[in-house]
Design a protein around this motif. Structure first.
Motif, PDB file in Angstrom:
ATOM      1  N   UNK A 165      79.285 -35.119  69.677  1.00 54.89           N
ATOM      2  CA  UNK A 165      80.312 -34.068  69.724  1.00 54.89           C
ATOM      3  C   UNK A 165      81.436 -34.356  68.746  1.00 54.89           C
ATOM      4  N   UNK A 166      81.826 -35.626  68.653  1.00 48.93           N
ATOM      5  CA  UNK A 166      82.914 -36.010  67.744  1.00 48.93           C
ATOM      6  C   UNK A 166      82.521 -35.729  66.297  1.00 48.93           C
ATOM      7  N   UNK A 171      82.182 -40.684  45.332  1.00 46.79           N
ATOM      8  CA  UNK A 171      81.053 -41.231  46.084  1.00 46.79           C
ATOM      9  C   UNK A 171      81.417 -41.594  47.515  1.00 46.79           C
ATOM     10  N   UNK A 172      82.476 -41.012  48.030  1.00 47.23           N
ATOM     11  CA  UNK A 172      82.866 -41.267  49.417  1.00 47.23           C
ATOM     12  C   UNK A 172      83.489 -40.005  50.000  1.00 47.23           C
ATOM     13  N   UNK A 173      83.499 -39.915  51.316  1.00 47.24           N
ATOM     14  CA  UNK A 173      84.086 -38.749  51.988  1.00 47.24           C
ATOM     15  C   UNK A 173      84.838 -39.213  53.230  1.00 47.24           C
ATOM     16  N   UNK A 174      86.137 -38.975  53.234  1.00 45.78           N
ATOM     17  CA  UNK A 174      86.942 -39.249  54.427  1.00 45.78           C
ATOM     18  C   UNK A 174      86.913 -38.004  55.299  1.00 45.78           C
ATOM     19  N   UNK A 175      86.503 -38.159  56.550  1.00 44.81           N
ATOM     20  CA  UNK A 175      86.422 -37.020  57.471  1.00 44.81           C
ATOM     21  C   UNK A 175      87.309 -37.264  58.676  1.00 44.81           C
ATOM     22  N   UNK A 176      87.945 -36.190  59.140  1.00 41.91           N
ATOM     23  CA  UNK A 176      88.675 -36.235  60.406  1.00 41.91           C
ATOM     24  C   UNK A 176      87.806 -35.547  61.446  1.00 41.91           C
ATOM     25  N   UNK A 177      87.914 -35.983  62.699  1.00 43.27           N
ATOM     26  CA  UNK A 177      87.005 -35.506  63.738  1.00 43.27           C
ATOM     27  C   UNK A 177      87.793 -35.115  64.988  1.00 43.27           C
ATOM     28  N   UNK A 178      87.077 -34.711  66.022  1.00 43.42           N
ATOM     29  CA  UNK A 178      87.725 -34.302  67.257  1.00 43.42           C
ATOM     30  C   UNK A 178      88.631 -33.107  67.030  1.00 43.42           C
ATOM     31  N   UNK A 179      89.788 -33.099  67.695  1.00 45.05           N
ATOM     32  CA  UNK A 179      90.719 -31.975  67.568  1.00 45.05           C
ATOM     33  C   UNK A 179      91.267 -31.857  66.147  1.00 45.05           C
ATOM     34  N   UNK A 180      91.371 -32.993  65.434  1.00 47.99           N
ATOM     35  CA  UNK A 180      91.787 -32.940  64.027  1.00 47.99           C
ATOM     36  C   UNK A 180      90.762 -32.186  63.195  1.00 47.99           C
ATOM     37  N   UNK A 240      89.246 -46.273  69.432  1.00 43.95           N
ATOM     38  CA  UNK A 240      88.968 -46.985  68.181  1.00 43.95           C
ATOM     39  C   UNK A 240      88.044 -46.193  67.265  1.00 43.95           C
ATOM     40  N   UNK A 241      88.163 -44.866  67.308  1.00 43.81           N
ATOM     41  CA  UNK A 241      87.364 -44.021  66.408  1.00 43.81           C
ATOM     42  C   UNK A 241      88.177 -43.840  65.131  1.00 43.81           C
ATOM     43  N   UNK A 242      88.120 -44.867  64.272  1.00 45.75           N
ATOM     44  CA  UNK A 242      88.932 -44.902  63.056  1.00 45.75           C
ATOM     45  C   UNK A 242      88.176 -45.645  61.969  1.00 45.75           C
ATOM     46  N   UNK A 243      88.566 -45.400  60.724  1.00 45.62           N
ATOM     47  CA  UNK A 243      87.879 -46.040  59.597  1.00 45.62           C
ATOM     48  C   UNK A 243      88.087 -47.553  59.567  1.00 45.62           C
ATOM     49  N   UNK A 244      89.047 -48.054  60.323  1.00 42.88           N
ATOM     50  CA  UNK A 244      89.220 -49.505  60.416  1.00 42.88           C
ATOM     51  C   UNK A 244      88.143 -50.136  61.287  1.00 42.88           C
TER      52      UNK A 244
END
Length: 617
Positions: free
Chosen positions: A440-441, A348-357, A405-409
């Motif tokens: 864009x991110x 029931x959750x999704x961790x996503x990486x963004x930007x160049x990652x 500070x574009x992070x899950x924290x």
């Protein structure tokens, strides 16, 4: 102004070891040395005029020469700059007349290769002639070959194909029992076999059979089909083992089936691939898979720069290297998630990486860019604390905190599916600089853990709001034209501490321009290179132009990567500007490629300005 023959003979120390002269044999190079003259040109003197027939190929010994498009106004007329070791004038001979004006920027000495000798060399050496007709893609391949020939041998693994190491498939019929499958594996000393099925072959391993007999308590006479896996990862005999490793890492499998048409012709196992590794650095992928603790995962993760250096030294095509590193980084983050987050939250959750990652283009770990999507019905009381711990763990694994500070924290990058959709709608409505940046991110987001369908639904919502909004797309495309293409700055780069910002001047316009075009066409893939392929398939870009954009992006990325690796080794500038490239430190061929690549960026920006109705000076 010609120089005397005596002076020519005294000064002929011309380097003929680089392309295109490296395509001549020693006899051909001697013909060049014996046939060239030397000429002096004063500052601001016209060396070759627009429309003038080409009579010489010019190779600069000393000085600087500007290439000018006389049809363009003011500062836009300067389209190229040549320095010592650079060559110009060959295309004028092949085309009959010069398309551009070439003017000495300072006192210059040039070797002159006469037209008759040049054309005779083209006749006698086809590869020499072909060099002047090649695209940027072909020339970058020459650079790779040149580096490999300079003392670094390409590892056999990098060139090995699937058909060189695949094993003949061990098969049993559709009515075979578990007992028969166990006997077949035992007699053949194999770890897996294929089971014939109505929809094609399935695979079964010793572990599958052991689990079926011991854990599930199935009788020995049960059909083996009932425990086989029919969702297989397949490859073709002609693919590279390098690509197979990427697939294994991405799909978390240790075996792939080799097929021709609908028929299974072989099997490749992870142990087969690893046997081709010529350096321990390549075992990073295996160490990641075998890591059974955060400490072991951290040890494997911190070896990725070693892997990057080895791949670059061996001349591996950057697209393959990025694919492997993206898959590895994805697995590292996925395993960290698995160690930290209870399994009951995964669905029931999704961790996503963004930007160049998210695009799979962050070869070295520069910073974290990640977010979390939660199912609307999920109850996760300590989610914030867990995300803070995940951010800290990723830092320990070598992923620095994001300066923005574009992070899950950060709670702003965590939310339920409904909250994310409301955020996106708000960004679309505001369409200011900050909102467009956030769009864009998210547009580059890629799922690395949890339930990817949550991200897929979010992306569809984003497409519905944005893809048909031409005014929004125009706003969105505008930043791609913001940074000047640094073609006219080359002449002033005279000191080693100066350089051009390759990220702003080259990488960003391609990445963002392609991203906007992909958004308009609802293209779901996130890699810039995959987006280019999709735009070609969609008829939005010509195949040759897309290939040139791919090679330009690869060149810029490689030059930037060299700067980043130098900083890691303590050899590069530590002043916070890792994206600057000093042109004078590049080889003649690298300068030529960089100049061509920047021209391609300029052409692409003009294409974007026309397509999205933007002003571009």
């Amino acid at each position: 102004m010609p120089v005397s023959r005596h002076e020519v003979l005294a000064m002929v120390d011309v380097d003929l070891s680089q392309p295109p002269f490296s395509f001549l044999d020693e006899a051909g190079r001697e013909r060049v040395r014996g046939g060239i003259d030397l000429a002096y040109f004063d500052r601001d003197e016209i060396i070759l005029e627009t429309g003038q027939p080409g009579e010489y190929v010019f190779l600069i010994h000393k000085g600087e020469v500007a290439e000018l498009d006389t049809t363009q106004p003011g500062a836009r007329e300067r389209i190229g700059h040549y320095t010592a070791g650079d060559l110009f004038g060959a295309i004028s001979i092949l085309n009959g007349t010069s398309r551009y004006r070439f003017r000495a920027e300072q006192e210059s000495l040039c070797y002159l290769l006469p037209k008759a000798l040049f054309l005779k060399l083209c006749d006698d050496y086809p590869a020499f002639a072909e060099f002047f007709r090649q695209t940027l893609a072909h020339k970058t391949r020459l650079l790779t070959e040149q580096r490999a020939a300079g003392g670094v041998t390409m590892a056999g693994f990098m060139l090995a194909r699937v058909d060189e190491c695949m094993r003949e498939p061990l098969c049993v019929g559709p009515r075979a029992t578990i007992a028969e499958a166990v006997t077949t594996l035992h007699d053949s000393h194999a770890d897996s076999l294929l089971v014939e099925g109505e929809q094609g072959p399935g695979m079964i391993t010793k572990t599958d059979l052991l689990n079926a007999l011991v854990l599930e308590g199935l009788p020995q006479d049960s059909p083996v089909q009932s425990v086989a896996h029919f969702a297989l990862v397949t490859v073709t005999p002609g693919q590279y083992l390098f690509q197979v490793l990427v697939l294994m890492t991405r799909h978390q499998v240790e075996r792939v089936v080799v097929t021709e048409g609908q028929a299974a012709v072989g099997v490749v196992e992870l142990t087969d691939v690893l046997s081709y590794f010529s350096s321990r650095s390549y075992v990073v992928s295996l160490q990641v898979e075998q890591a059974d603790s955060l400490a072991a995962l951290s040890a494997a993760s911190r070896r990725t720069p070693e892997l990057v250096r080895a791949l670059m030294a061996q001349g591996v095509k950057l697209r393959f290297a990025m694919g492997l590193l993206a898959a590895l980084n994805g697995r590292i983050i996925n395993k960290a998630w698995g160690f930290l987050i209870e399994a009951r939250y995964h669905r029931d959750s999704c961790l996503m990486v963004m930007g160049s990652e998210g695009r799979g283009e962050q070869i070295l770990k520069t910073d974290q860019d990640n977010g979390l999507i939660l199912d609307d019905a999920l109850d996760w009381p300590d989610c914030a604390e867990q995300m803070q711990r995940l951010t800290e763990t990723l830092f320990e694994l070598g992923y620095p905190p994001c300066p923005g500070n574009i992070m899950v924290s950060n709670p702003d990058w965590v939310g339920t599916e409904s909250q994310w959709k409301r955020r996106i709608a708000r960004w679309v409505e505001k369409r200011d600089g900050d909102s467009l940046m956030k769009l864009a991110i998210v547009l580059d987001a890629h799922a690395v853990a949890g339930n990817p369908s949550l991200l897929e639904r979010l992306r569809e919502a984003l497409f519905r709001l944005c893809a048909g909004d031409q005014l929004l797309l125009s706003y969105f495309a505008r930043p791609a034209l913001h940074f000047a293409t640094p073609l006219t700055l080359f002449g002033s780069l005279k000191k080693p501490q100066h350089g051009i910002d390759i990220k702003k001047g080259g990488i960003f316009p391609i990445v963002h321009g392609v991203r906007v075009m992909a958004l308009e066409r609802r293209i779901a893939v996130t890699s810039t290179l995959d987006r280019l392929d999709a735009l070609v398939a969609d008829g939005r870009l010509e195949a040759r132009f897309a290939e040139d954009l791919e090679e330009a992006l690869s060149l810029f990325t490689e030059l930037r990567l060299k700067q980043q690796l130098a900083r890691l080794d303590g050899e590069g500038a530590q002043d916070g500007e890792p994206d600057r490239v000093v042109v004078q430190e590049l080889s003649s061929l690298e300068r030529d490629l960089l100049r061509e690549a920047l021209h391609i960026v300029k052409d692409f920006k003009q294409h974007l300005s026309h397509h999205f109705h933007l002003e571009y000076a």
